[in-house]
Design an enzyme around this catalytic site. Structure first.
Site, PDB file in Angstrom:
ATOM      1  N   GLU A 165       1.053  -0.979   0.309  1.00 50.10           N
ATOM      2  CA  GLU A 165       0.409   0.167  -0.174  1.00 50.10           C
ATOM      3  C   GLU A 165       0.955   1.061  -0.051  1.00 50.10           C
ATOM      4  O   GLU A 165       0.470   2.056   0.361  1.00 50.10           O
ATOM      5  CB  GLU A 165      -1.145  -0.373   0.824  1.00 50.10           C
ATOM      6  N   GLU A 373      -5.528  -8.475   0.103  1.00 46.30           N
ATOM      7  CA  GLU A 373      -5.310  -8.216   1.520  1.00 46.30           C
ATOM      8  C   GLU A 373      -7.401  -8.353   1.309  1.00 46.30           C
ATOM      9  O   GLU A 373      -8.023  -7.720   0.187  1.00 46.30           O
ATOM     10  CB  GLU A 373      -5.279  -6.854   2.228  1.00 46.30           C
TER      11      GLU A 373
HETATM   12  C1  NOJ Z   1      -4.104  -2.762   5.077  1.00 50.22           C
HETATM   13  C2  NOJ Z   1      -3.044  -2.701   5.553  1.00 50.22           C
HETATM   14  O1  NOJ Z   1      -1.414  -3.418   4.360  1.00 50.22           O
HETATM   15  C3  NOJ Z   1      -2.631  -3.244   6.836  1.00 50.22           C
HETATM   16  O2  NOJ Z   1      -1.260  -3.287   7.611  1.00 50.22           O
HETATM   17  C4  NOJ Z   1      -3.671  -3.431   7.043  1.00 50.22           C
HETATM   18  O3  NOJ Z   1      -3.376  -4.164   9.417  1.00 50.22           O
HETATM   19  C5  NOJ Z   1      -5.287  -3.785   6.874  1.00 50.22           C
HETATM   20  N1  NOJ Z   1      -5.212  -2.580   5.952  1.00 50.22           N
HETATM   21  C6  NOJ Z   1      -6.076  -3.268   7.778  1.00 50.22           C
HETATM   22  O4  NOJ Z   1      -6.230  -1.104   7.495  1.00 50.22           O
END
Ligand code: NOJ
Length: 468
Positions: A165, A373
């Site tokens: 991200e 994710e």
């Molecule tokens: C995206 C992130 O990559 C991760 O580190 C985070 O815990 C999750 N979103 C949930 O917010």
């Protein structure tokens, strides 16, 4: 609701969020160690990742969870400063290498494919001290780190994510200053950091391509977050345009250079230039790529890695002076639909995932897509019986299935965030995303499955929602 044969079902974690062992066995500090140790209520109750889930010493417990779910893929990240305490290859911490070797070997022995992220928000502090992502010198340093990882682990790891991200990180860390180093550079820092991140990603992809691909035969990509922006008033042209700007600034800002033509979206370039001008700055705050840079950035990913959590309604708004940093440039406001169920900040919009996947397919020439994710948070304390949350997963899988079967989107892997409850950045341990509950008061950090974990295991066994 059957998925294609061989569909990958995974779960994900990241180093700082689960490992703990922040100074064990020669690990150097990362920016999150520094930031959390400074206190100042920037993180919920000043919590830290010093111990987190203890995965540095409790890997075997994580492996049990992975096996219990029957995962085909496990996505985790390497702690850069555990491998290279000062961020450079001048000194390699062998104990860090051993730790990740064991994880990789254990996964493969158990038939689980590792997806390895090189960098998930936890920059070595020593590199931040030299300017971090605001400094161009980090491009070369990142490439050297990436090469080290490819040469050390690439005989067994075939699926790489260079960065997690960067679109979120550049904004939160270098524009707004909510994430370490915690210093805002409103309207400029986010762009500068993103510019260097894109170049660093591209450089490391070329290193893989020219030095390792032939022998290792793996794939390299970058994980981008994308929420789905839906026009607040679908019949309003200006809301439709605002929704296009939302995805352009958020996803396409990184995706178009890398998966498209090597350059930022036109609408981003014109917006930043015109808002800069309105603010009295004759030149745009957005940096430019040279023609040579565009050529080297274009095409530097072997699959599309996307992370989806939520959607928003988007409304055009000209006067965004009240917004901070680069958010001013987008000239819109985000709203939510009162009918959407909410789990913390995640407004549950399963159809948003389907629309997003179709958008990626249409915009980026039908790439292979990994969802690296997706998940739903529960506030602390969370009940082990999380039926409501499972309903969110179930509806999401239905939409994913339609995307694959009806829209013919080429999704190959789905990873749930997260295997374990963990350190949710500025929200600390207050936001629980795990399939397994972790008791952060208990030194043994016991992992106990939520109902969702048992349901997810059934989905994996059946390769779909049928059969239960
Ligand atoms: C995206 C992130 O990559 C991760 O580190 C985070 O815990 C999750 N979103 C949930 O917010």
């Amino acid at each position: 609701m059957a998925f294609p044969a061989g569909f990958g079902w995974g779960a994900a974690t990241s180093a700082y969020q689960v490992e703990g062992g922040w100074d064990m066995d020669g690990k150097g500090p990362s920016v999150w160690d520094t930031f959390t140790h400074q206190g100042g209520e920037r993180v919920f109750k000043n919590q830290t990742g010093d111990v987190a889930c203890g995965s540095y010493t409790l890997w075997e417990e994580d492996l049990k969870c992975i096996k219990q779910l029957g995962l085909t893929h496990y996505r985790f990240s390497l702690s850069w400063s555990r491998l290279l305490p000062d961020g450079t290859t001048g000194f390699i911490n062998q104990k860090g290498v051993n730790y990740y070797n064991k994880i990789i070997d254990d996964l493969l022995t158990n038939g689980v494919t590792p997806i390895v992220t090189l960098y998930h928000f936890d920059l070595p502090q020593a590199l931040e001290d030299q300017g971090g992502w605001l400094s161009e010198s980090i491009i070369e340093t990142f490439d050297q780190y990436a090469r080290l990882c490819f040469s050390t682990f690439g005989d067994r790891v075939k699926q790489w994510i260079t960065m997690n991200e960067p679109n979120v990180l550049s904004l939160l860390a270098y524009d707004l200053g909510f994430f370490p180093p915690g210093v805002p550079h409103l309207g400029t820092g986010g762009y500068q950091a993103a510019h260097n991140m894109i170049k660093a990603h591209a450089r490391s992809w070329h290193s893989y391509d020219s030095l390792f691909r032939k022998e290792q035969k793996g794939m390299v990509s970058i994980s981008l977050l994308a929420g789905w922006p839906e026009p607040a008033d679908p019949s309003s042209l200006s809301d439709q345009e605002a929704a296009k700007r939302a995805i352009a600034f958020h996803l396409d800002f990184f995706a178009k250079p890398i998966f498209g033509d090597g350059d930022y979206p036109e609408v981003v370039k014109s917006q930043v230039a015109s808002v800069s001008k309105k603010q009295g700055d004759p030149s745009s705050r957005l940096p430019e790529f040279t023609e040579e840079e565009k050529r080297t950035i274009k095409g530097t990913a072997d699959f599309f890695a996307v992370q989806y959590y939520t959607s928003r309604l988007v409304k055009h708004r000209e006067d965004t002076k009240g917004e901070r940093g680069i958010l001013q440039d987008v000239e819109l406001e985000f709203l939510t639909d009162p009918s959407w169920k909410s789990m913390d900040w995640v407004h549950v919009v399963p159809w948003g995932l389907r629309k997003l996947l179709k958008y990626i397919m249409d915009t980026y020439n039908n790439p292979v897509i990994y969802i690296t994710e997706n998940g739903f948070p529960q506030s602390d304390p969370a009940s082990l019986d999380d039926t409501q949350r499972w309903e969110c997963f179930r509806q999401t899988f239905q939409e994913l299935c339609k995307a694959i079967q009806v829209d013919k989107v080429n999704v190959k892997v789905y990873c749930a965030w997260s295997l374990l409850d963990n350190f949710e950045w500025t929200q600390g341990y207050n936001s629980r995303f795990g399939l397994f509950h972790v008791d952060f008061e208990d030194p043994a950090r016991p992992r106990v499955p939520y109902s969702s974990a048992k349901e997810y295991a059934k989905v994996i066994r059946n390769n779909g929602l049928d059969g239960h």
